[in-house]
Write an enzyme that holds these catalytic residues in place. Structure first.
Site, PDB file in Angstrom:
ATOM      1  N   HIS A 282      -3.324   7.025   2.890  1.00  0.00           N
ATOM      2  CA  HIS A 282      -3.738   5.749   2.310  1.00  0.00           C
ATOM      3  C   HIS A 282      -5.093   5.367   2.909  1.00  0.00           C
ATOM      4  CE1 HIS A 282      -4.130   1.669   1.262  1.00  0.00           C
ATOM      5  NE2 HIS A 282      -3.764   1.194   2.430  1.00  0.00           N
TER       6      HIS A 282
ATOM      7  N   CYS B 139       0.816  -1.233   0.000  1.00  0.00           N
ATOM      8  CA  CYS B 139       0.000   0.000   0.000  1.00  0.00           C
ATOM      9  C   CYS B 139       0.842   1.272   0.000  1.00  0.00           C
ATOM     10  CB  CYS B 139      -0.937   0.015   1.202  1.00  0.00           C
ATOM     11  SG  CYS B 139      -1.945  -1.454   1.315  1.00  0.00           S
TER      12      CYS B 139
ATOM     13  N   ASN C  61     -10.382  -0.131   0.262  1.00  0.00           N
ATOM     14  CA  ASN C  61      -8.925  -0.008   0.301  1.00  0.00           C
ATOM     15  C   ASN C  61      -8.349  -0.652  -0.964  1.00  0.00           C
ATOM     16  OD1 ASN C  61      -6.185  -0.533   0.737  1.00  0.00           O
ATOM     17  ND2 ASN C  61      -6.434  -1.087   2.883  1.00  0.00           N
TER      18      ASN C  61
END
Ligand code: UT7
Length: 335
Positions: free
Chosen positions: A262, A121, A292
């Site tokens: 994020h 990520c 996500n």
């Protein structure tokens, strides 16, 4: 690392993104998992995510190609001016060739070198930091950075604590040389602690499954996550990375017009926002709509903000990510 105010700087010439059309809602997940819309919203802030239609061959490569094509169209740049393409991803359909090479071919950026970057990520922020550094060093002039992940292709949809979180998306930015050395990335931080690798991993072989995770059945090729550990790590790390970044750059949080975190879990983002005392409109959130999307997350946020006219020249934007590895990264920009 603080960037020297000499030579030249960089600027984000433009951005693009791609999200699949297919929506996977909490109600859809209620049909296949022992979960509820209420639990998912309260614990994560997510209502829907986008997922690729794998039957058509869609996946990370098509998302990466679409996002770059969109960025090229939005900027109007001649693709032959791009001299490097970096694609951050952890869900390549193929590790050879890279997704970056496929995107190069799609947009006709035949003067560009191309490679993929794996930092889960944190990958997109790793990518833009590397791009800024290479341009400042004079090695490259115009770099396309893509973050693309089709997380639905590595989901075990019988595992409720993981599959409710993730969705598919890609974001791309075209970064180029700017004559003003004060412009571009004014501070960047890349970090990793490999001792935490067992918290988030994608095993391809039984033998790679750590002892600590052998109790529950494993679906090879799918993401495994120790949600509680990642949550604790993320809450602490987000705040410390943001604070260090601002301190080292000698910038006050009041000067930051947009904090782009994020999109891991709304509770993690809200915890950072509250502790920093920021108003809601200065911390971008789209996790409620798209979930996500790992490496796709920050690039998609940046593009949505940019298309909405909320990335204004001269303003300060801070991007912060953490992810599997464990890895983390920050990137402070005067855009
Ligand atoms: O991009 C980076 C990647 N990852 C992250 O950022 C993830 C960070 N972690 C998280 O977001 C959270 O840990 C989760 C959303 C994954 C889980 O939330 P939590 O508040 O940490 O829940 P938990 O794992 O502590 O589980 C609490 C309870 C458990 O039941 P018991 O043991 O209390 O009876 C779980 O079995 O909730 C249960 N549970 C669920 N219940 C309904 C776990 N997942 C679900 C679910 N639906 N989907």
């Amino acid at each position: 690392m603080t960037m020297p105010p000499e030579g030249h700087g960089t600027r984000i010439l433009g951005t693009g993104s791609a999200t699949p059309e297919k929506v996977l809602s909490n109600q859809d997940l209620e049909q296949i998992l022992d979960t509820s819309d209420e639990w998912i919203r309260q614990r994560t802030g997510i209502r829907t995510r986008r997922v690729v239609d794998q039957s058509t061959g869609a996946g990370t490569i098509s998302l990466a190609c679409d996002a770059l094509e969109n960025a090229v169209a939005n900027t109007g740049i001649d693709p032959l001016e791009i001299d490097l393409i970096i694609c951050a991803t952890c869900t390549q359909e193929m590790t050879c060739p890279s997704a970056a090479c496929r995107a190069q071919a799609r947009v006709g950026a035949f003067n560009a070198a191309a490679f993929d970057l794996a930092a889960a990520c944190s990958g997109y922020v790793y990518g833009i930091n590397i791009a800024d550094t290479l341009i400042r060093q004079g090695r490259h002039k115009t770099i396309a950075v893509i973050g693309a992940d089709a997380m639905s292709t590595v989901m075990d949809y019988s595992e409720r604590s993981v599959s409710i979180l993730f969705g598919d998306a890609a974001g791309a930015a075209i970064i180029t040389r700017d004559e003003n050395p004060e412009r571009g990335c004014i501070y960047q931080n890349l970090g990793a602690d490999g001792r935490g690798w067992e918290c988030l991993y994608m095993p391809r072989r039984e033998i790679d499954v750590p002892e600590s995770d052998k109790e529950t059945p494993i679906r090879l090729g799918c993401l495994r996550m120790n949600g509680r550990e990642v949550f604790k790590f993320a809450v602490k790390k987000f705040l410390s990375v943001i604070e260090t970044t601002l301190q080292e750059a000698n910038i006050s949080i009041d000067d930051v017009s947009q904090l782009i975190c994020h999109q891991s879990n709304l509770r993690i983002i809200e915890s950072a926002r509250e502790r920093l005392g920021l108003e809601k409109d200065r911390v971008y959130v789209n996790i409620d709509r798209v979930g996500n999307s790992s490496s796709g997350s920050i690039g998609l946020c940046l593009d949505e903000l940019n298309q909405a006219g909320r990335i204004r020249e001269g303003e300060i934007v801070l991007m912060v990510a953490f992810g599997g590895g464990m890895t983390w990264a920050s990137s402070l920009w005067r855009v």
